[in-house]
Design a protein around this motif. Structure first.
Motif, PDB file in Angstrom:
ATOM      1  N   GLU A  63       1.669  -0.232   4.837  1.00  0.00           N
ATOM      2  CA  GLU A  63       2.064  -1.224   5.824  1.00  0.00           C
ATOM      3  C   GLU A  63       1.644  -0.800   7.229  1.00  0.00           C
ATOM      4  OE1 GLU A  63       4.031  -1.723   2.154  1.00  0.00           O
ATOM      5  OE2 GLU A  63       4.029   0.040   3.473  1.00  0.00           O
ATOM      6  N   GLU A  64       1.836   0.484   7.548  1.00  0.00           N
ATOM      7  CA  GLU A  64       1.479   0.965   8.877  1.00  0.00           C
ATOM      8  C   GLU A  64      -0.033   0.896   9.088  1.00  0.00           C
ATOM      9  OE1 GLU A  64       2.077   4.911  11.766  1.00  0.00           O
ATOM     10  OE2 GLU A  64       2.923   4.869   9.741  1.00  0.00           O
ATOM     11  N   SER A 118      -2.159  -1.078   7.567  1.00  0.00           N
ATOM     12  CA  SER A 118      -2.550  -2.486   7.673  1.00  0.00           C
ATOM     13  C   SER A 118      -2.195  -3.050   9.041  1.00  0.00           C
ATOM     14  CB  SER A 118      -1.862  -3.307   6.574  1.00  0.00           C
ATOM     15  OG  SER A 118      -2.268  -2.870   5.292  1.00  0.00           O
TER      16      SER A 118
END
Length: 538
Positions: free
Chosen positions: A381-382, A384
Motif C-alpha cells: 500500500e505504501e 503504491s
C-alpha cells in the motif's frame, strides 16, 4: 675553544640534525604554532563555505527580485515553470519547449538503444486472462443503449478473450523495470515511460486507429499490452500518461518493484469510428535480479476492487471535431501472470556439455530456487501510494472518505508537515483552505439511504442533487451545501484545448502552472472560495 658556528652557505638548507639541536622551549613554541595554524585552517573551512553559500543565496534573491520586477508575478510563475533547476536561468534544455512551440519543429525523441538479448539467457512464459467488460455496468445500458449505434460498440462487444493467451519473453527484456542510477532507495520513484504532455502539447488526438511504433522501453510495455488487444497505446491521450515504478523491497541480489501504467486501447478499426477503452490503471509488480538475468515473479493487472474501473469514449465521426460519447463501466478481469520463475533455455553439465532440458521420460527438469530474504521492504500500500503521488502530485494532500471529510478542518499552511507543498500553488491552496475527498455515486446513494445518520444522509443528498454524469467536481460548505461545481466534461473541454486553438496570444498562462488542467483547477478552487465567502462571513 671552538665555537658552534654554522658553516652552511647562505641559501642552502640546513642539515636535519640542526632541528635536534633546537632548545626544548623553541620546539614547544613551534609545536604550538602548528597547532594554532591547524585550528585556524579547520575554523576557516566552514566559515569560507558559509560565505560562499551566503553569496549564492544573496545572488539568487537579487535575481528573483529582478525577475519579479521585469516579468511581474504571472510572468515569473511562467518562467519558474520552465526553470526546472530553480537557478533563475534558462538552459537550452529548459528553453526547448518554447523553441518547439515557436518553431513548430520538435527534435526526434531520444530513446535508449535497445540491448540485444542473450539467446542463451533465461526465459519466462506469461499467461493472459480477461473477462469482458460488463455491458450492464455502463450508464448507457440503463436505457438500452438508446441512440448508440451498433457499429460504435462493435469492437467492445466482440472483445471477449485475450489476443495472445500466452507468450514467452527473455528475462533480460525486463531490464526496463530496473531503477536508474540514484533511485535505489525504497520508496524512490522513477519514470519507465515519461509523460510527454505539457502546457504546449495539450492532449493527443482522438481520431487515431493505430498506435505509433514503440521505441526503447516502450517496446516491452507494448508487447505486454498487445497480449490483451492488438492496438494498445502505451501513452494515453490525456495526462497523467506513461509508466512509473518504485522499489518495494530489496535484498542483496533482488528487487521487488511495483509499477503503474496509464495506457489505453483502440477497439475499432476502419470503417468504424474510433472507440477508446481506458482502464483506470495497469498495476503490478516484478521480482527480478539486479542484473535482470532472472525474473522470479511478474504480475500485471487492472485493479477490480472498485465498482467502476474503465473509461470509454467513442466518436461519431472520423475528424477530431466529431461529437464524442463517454461512459464508464466495470471490467472484472484483465491480467498477465508469469507461469513461474524464468529458467535457462540452454543447460550445461559440469563438463560444459549441453544437455537436454527434459530429463528421462521427457519430463522437464525441475529447478529449485533459493528463498529470497528481504533486507528492507515497504508495504504494498505504501509503495503504491508513492506511485500515485508521482502520477498525481496534488495527492500529496490527503483525500478522505466522504464520511470523514466533514469532521476535519484545513491545516495551517505554515505547518512544517506541508512546507514542501508550498512550491506548488494548487497544493498550497488545497492544504490551506480545503478538505479533499472523493466518492463514487453508489457510495453516496448508500449514505443517502442511511437512516441511522441523518446528518450524513443529508450531505450525501445535497451532493447527489448537483451530480451530473460522469464526474462532478464540487466545493461544499461544512454543512454539505454545494456552492460551486463543474462537470468533468466541461472541465476537459477547457483543459484539452490546444494553445493554438485558444483565442488570444499563442502562449497564454493564467498563473504560470505546468499544464492546462492545473491552471483551470486552481481557477475553479478560487471561484469556489469566492462563492463560499458570503456563507462563511454571515
Amino acid at each position: 675553544m671552538a665555537a658552534d658556528v654554522d658553516k652552511t652557505p647562505a641559501g642552502e638548507p640546513k642539515d636535519d640534525h640542526d632541528e635536534d639541536r633546537a632548545t626544548p622551549s623553541s620546539r614547544r613554541a613551534r609545536s604550538r604554532f602548528k597547532q594554532l595554524s591547524s585550528l585556524f585552517l579547520i575554523a576557516a573551512v566552514p566559515l569560507f563555505g558559509f560565505c560562499i553559500k551566503y553569496y549564492q543565496d544573496t545572488q539568487l534573491v537579487k535575481r528573483h527580485e529582478a525577475g519579479l520586477k521585469a516579468l511581474g508575478a504571472d510572468g515569473l510563475f511562467f518562467f519558474s515553470s520552465l526553470d526546472t533547476d530553480h537557478d533563475l536561468y534558462l538552459s537550452p534544455e529548459e528553453f526547448k519547449p518554447i523553441a518547439e512551440k515557436l518553431t513548430g519543429v520538435a527534435p526526434p525523441p531520444e530513446f535508449e538503444e535497445e540491448i540485444p538479448h542473450d539467446p542463451n539467457g533465461e526465459t519466462l512464459t506469461l499467461h493472459a486472462k480477461m473477462q469482458p467488460l460488463l455491458l450492464e455496468s455502463m450508464t448507457k445500458s440503463k436505457d438500452g443503449f438508446l441512440g448508440v449505434s451498433h457499429s460504435s460498440l462493435s469492437g467492445l462487444r466482440s472483445w471477449k478473450h485475450p489476443a495472445v493467451p500466452s507468450s514467452t519473453f527473455y528475462a533480460s527484456q525486463f531490464k526496463v523495470f530496473l531503477p536508474p542510477s540514484g533511485k535505489s532507495a525504497l520508496g524512490d520513484t522513477w519514470w519507465i515511460i515519461p509523460s510527454e504532455l505539457n502546457i504546449f502539447t495539450g492532449y493527443l488526438p482522438n481520431n487515431r486507429y493505430h498506435p505509433p511504433t514503440p521505441r526503447g522501453k516502450e517496446v516491452l510495455i507494448h508487447s505486454l499490452l498487445s497480449m490483451f488487444h492488438p492496438r494498445p497505446f502505451v501513452k494515453s491521450r490525456f495526462a497523467p500518461q506513461g509508466a512509473v515504478a518504485c522499489i518495494r523491497a530489496a535484498s542483496d541480489f533482488y528487487y521487488d518493484i511495483v509499477f503503474r501504467i496509464h495506457a489505453e486501447f483502440q477497439l475499432n478499426d476502419v470503417p468504424g469510428f474510433p472507440f477508446w477503452f481506458t482502464p483506470g490503471q495497469f498495476a503490478g509488480n516484478i521480482i527480478l535480479s539486479k542484473d535482470a538475468s532472472h525474473v522470479r515473479e511478474f504480475h500485471l493487472y487492472v485493479p477490480n476492487d472498485k465498482s467502476l474501473n474503465v473509461d470509454m469514449e467513442w466518436l461519431y465521426g472520423a475528424s477530431e471535431s466529431s461529437n464524442m460519447e463517454v461512459d464508464i463501466g466495470y471490467l472484472p478481469q484483465m491480467e498477465l501472470r508469469a507461469e513461474g520463475p524464468s529458467t535457462p533455455s540452454v543447460i550445461y553439465d559440469e563438463q560444459g556439455n549441453m544437455i537436454d532440458s527434459r530429463g528421462e521420460g521427457g519430463e522437464p527438469i525441475q529447478f529449485v530456487f533459493e528463498e529470497i530474504v528481504w533486507s528492507a521492504e515497504l508495504s504494498r500500500e505504501e509503495a503504491s501510494g508513492h506511485l500515485e503521488v508521482t502520477m498525481y502530485p496534488f495527492k500529496k494532500v490527503p483525500y478522505l472518505p466522504f464520511s470523514e471529510a466533514f469532521s476535519k478542518t484545513p491545516k495551517n499552511g505554515n505547518n512544517k508537515e506541508y512546507e514542501q507543498l508550498e512550491h506548488s500553488p494548487v497544493l498550497a491552496l488545497l492544504n490551506q483552505s480545503f478538505i479533499s475527498s472523493w466518492s463514487l455515486v453508489k457510495e453516496l446513494e448508500d449514505l443517502q439511504g442511511d437512516k441511522k445518520n441523518l446528518d450524513l444522509s443529508k450531505k450525501a443528498r445535497l451532493h447527489l442533487e448537483e451530480y451530473t454524469f460522469p464526474v462532478e467536481m464540487m466545493v461544499a460548505l461544512p454543512n454539505g451545501t454545494v456552492v460551486h461545481h463543474i462537470n468533468a466534461n466541461n472541465f476537459l473541454d477547457q483543459t484539452s484545448m490546444k494553445p493554438e486553438e485558444e483565442e488570444g496570444p499563442a502562449i497564454s498562462f493564467s498563473a504560470g502552472f505546468e499544464d492546462p488542467s492545473t491552471s483551470t483547477y486552481i481557477r475553479f478552487l478560487q471561484e469556489g472560495l469566492e462563492k463560499a465567502r458570503p456563507y462563511l462571513e454571515s
